[in-house]
Motif scaffolding. Structure first.
Motif, PDB file in Angstrom:
ATOM      1  N   ALA A  98       4.698  70.017 -24.695  1.00  0.00           N
ATOM      2  CA  ALA A  98       5.527  69.498 -23.608  1.00  0.00           C
ATOM      3  C   ALA A  98       5.022  68.145 -23.111  1.00  0.00           C
ATOM      4  O   ALA A  98       3.822  67.874 -23.129  1.00  0.00           O
ATOM      5  N   GLU A  99       5.962  67.326 -22.646  1.00  0.00           N
ATOM      6  CA  GLU A  99       5.601  66.133 -21.891  1.00  0.00           C
ATOM      7  C   GLU A  99       5.433  66.566 -20.444  1.00  0.00           C
ATOM      8  O   GLU A  99       6.359  67.110 -19.843  1.00  0.00           O
ATOM      9  N   VAL A 100       4.238  66.350 -19.877  1.00  0.00           N
ATOM     10  CA  VAL A 100       3.923  66.906 -18.564  1.00  0.00           C
ATOM     11  C   VAL A 100       3.340  65.830 -17.657  1.00  0.00           C
ATOM     12  O   VAL A 100       2.488  65.042 -18.078  1.00  0.00           O
ATOM     13  N   TYR A 101       3.797  65.841 -16.416  1.00  0.00           N
ATOM     14  CA  TYR A 101       3.184  65.010 -15.379  1.00  0.00           C
ATOM     15  C   TYR A 101       2.720  65.931 -14.260  1.00  0.00           C
ATOM     16  O   TYR A 101       3.502  66.718 -13.727  1.00  0.00           O
ATOM     17  N   GLY A 102       1.430  65.864 -13.937  1.00  0.00           N
ATOM     18  CA  GLY A 102       0.879  66.717 -12.894  1.00  0.00           C
ATOM     19  C   GLY A 102       0.198  65.902 -11.811  1.00  0.00           C
ATOM     20  O   GLY A 102      -0.323  64.814 -12.064  1.00  0.00           O
ATOM     21  N   GLU A 103       0.220  66.451 -10.610  1.00  0.00           N
ATOM     22  CA  GLU A 103      -0.344  65.735  -9.464  1.00  0.00           C
ATOM     23  C   GLU A 103      -0.768  66.745  -8.398  1.00  0.00           C
ATOM     24  O   GLU A 103      -0.159  67.809  -8.249  1.00  0.00           O
ATOM     25  N   VAL A 104      -1.814  66.397  -7.663  1.00  0.00           N
ATOM     26  CA  VAL A 104      -2.225  67.220  -6.528  1.00  0.00           C
ATOM     27  C   VAL A 104      -1.275  66.959  -5.366  1.00  0.00           C
ATOM     28  O   VAL A 104      -1.059  65.814  -4.979  1.00  0.00           O
ATOM     29  N   SER A 155      10.115  59.207 -11.597  1.00  0.00           N
ATOM     30  CA  SER A 155       9.816  57.912 -12.190  1.00  0.00           C
ATOM     31  C   SER A 155       9.153  58.046 -13.559  1.00  0.00           C
ATOM     32  O   SER A 155       9.533  57.363 -14.519  1.00  0.00           O
ATOM     33  N   LYS A 156       8.188  58.950 -13.659  1.00  0.00           N
ATOM     34  CA  LYS A 156       7.428  59.106 -14.900  1.00  0.00           C
ATOM     35  C   LYS A 156       8.230  59.805 -16.004  1.00  0.00           C
ATOM     36  O   LYS A 156       8.083  59.492 -17.186  1.00  0.00           O
ATOM     37  N   LEU A 157       9.078  60.761 -15.607  1.00  0.00           N
ATOM     38  CA  LEU A 157       9.749  61.611 -16.595  1.00  0.00           C
ATOM     39  C   LEU A 157      11.212  61.240 -16.828  1.00  0.00           C
ATOM     40  O   LEU A 157      11.840  61.754 -17.747  1.00  0.00           O
ATOM     41  N   GLY A 158      11.748  60.361 -15.974  1.00  0.00           N
ATOM     42  CA  GLY A 158      13.119  59.900 -16.195  1.00  0.00           C
ATOM     43  C   GLY A 158      14.173  60.695 -15.464  1.00  0.00           C
ATOM     44  O   GLY A 158      15.223  61.029 -16.032  1.00  0.00           O
ATOM     45  N   GLY A 159      13.929  60.974 -14.185  1.00  0.00           N
ATOM     46  CA  GLY A 159      14.918  61.687 -13.381  1.00  0.00           C
ATOM     47  C   GLY A 159      14.515  63.122 -13.110  1.00  0.00           C
ATOM     48  O   GLY A 159      13.389  63.529 -13.399  1.00  0.00           O
ATOM     49  N   ILE A 160      15.455  63.890 -12.572  1.00  0.00           N
ATOM     50  CA  ILE A 160      15.234  65.314 -12.314  1.00  0.00           C
ATOM     51  C   ILE A 160      16.530  66.062 -12.637  1.00  0.00           C
ATOM     52  O   ILE A 160      17.611  65.688 -12.171  1.00  0.00           O
ATOM     53  N   ASP A 161      16.403  67.117 -13.439  1.00  0.00           N
ATOM     54  CA  ASP A 161      17.542  67.967 -13.765  1.00  0.00           C
ATOM     55  C   ASP A 161      17.409  69.365 -13.166  1.00  0.00           C
ATOM     56  O   ASP A 161      18.410  69.999 -12.824  1.00  0.00           O
TER      57      ASP A 161
END
Length: 253
Positions: free
Chosen positions: A56-62, A80-86
């Motif tokens: 998976a392409e994953v972006y994680g943050e605290v 911003s990082k993943l290209g929107g939200i679905d």
């Protein structure tokens, strides 16, 4: 079955363990891009590595869902990082807080205001999606007497009311809203695992009260979530899906 969510961006708060992790793993297997958050940096980093290893392409943050600014920034950064939200799945819960004023306040902040904050920030992104979906997590304890007059069930009941009304408001804007309400679910290291180890009588009596004769699994809950998020469930909106092995006694009609 192709759920047609490959490449879709799914945000899941509280996805570093338990049912949240099972949901993330299931969506990863379907080809979704994932945005996750939790309060622990180590937990986030470990979850990102694990999910990335699944392809998976994953972006994680605290981020803490009770901190409106930090939580909102995480949502913006994911978009911003993943290209929107679905797909938006706000899963964080305060769990079984004490039935004292502080416990009620903690539960309200996490279980009611947390999802509300996520919706406020994510809707502008979801409106740009061609298959937008919001999935809330409630519980069978929200609509049947269980564990006494404690914050958890009351807040999850409030969430059901919010979700139902939100579905009506957002449907004309192309955003489906649904809720899943699991009954007893056994996940290794989770609450029922702890009860099994330390309160055996309660665990055994609960299993005995489930007509299917067992607790649910995280994978079974996650599979339903993935289907709800899919365009294949495109006419399902405003629903509360009870997943409990017939544990609750109310008739579903």
């Amino acid at each position: 079955m192709d759920l047609k969510i490959k490449g879709k961006v799914a945000l899941i708060s509280g996805a570093t363990k338990g049912i949240g992790m099972k949901v993330a793993e299931t969506l990863a297997a379907e080809g979704c891009k994932l945005g996750i958050c939790a309060r622990s940096e180590d937990a986030v980093n470990n979850a990102v590595k694990h999910l990335a290893a699944l392809g998976a392409e994953v972006y994680g943050e605290v981020a803490d869902v009770t901190d409106a600014e930090a939580y909102g920034a995480w949502i913006d950064n994911c978009a911003s990082k993943l290209g929107g939200i679905d797909i938006l799945i706000p899963m964080v819960s305060a769990g079984n807080t004490p039935s004292e004023e502080a416990g009620w306040q903690t539960s309200f902040e996490a279980d009611v205001l947390g999802p509300w904050r996520a919706v406020q920030r994510a809707v502008p992104y979801l409106e740009k999606s061609d298959s937008a979906s919001i999935i809330f997590f409630s519980t069978t304890a929200a609509f049947e007497a269980f564990a006494g007059p404690v914050p958890y069930g009351a807040m999850k009941a409030a969430l059901l009311n919010y979700a139902g009304n939100l579905a009506i408001e957002l449907a004309p804007r192309g955003i489906r809203v649904n809720t899943v309400s699991p009954g007893p679910v056994f996940v290794e290291g989770g609450a029922w695992d702890d009860i099994k180890q330390n309160m055996t009588e309660i665990y055994d009596s609960t299993v005995a009260a489930i007509p299917l004769g067992r607790m649910g699994s995280g994978e079974e809950i996650a599979s339903q979530v993935a289907l709800l998020a899919s365009p294949l469930a495109g006419y399902t909106c405003g629903a509360n899906i009870v997943i409990d092995g017939a544990f609750t006694r109310r008739l579903q009609f």
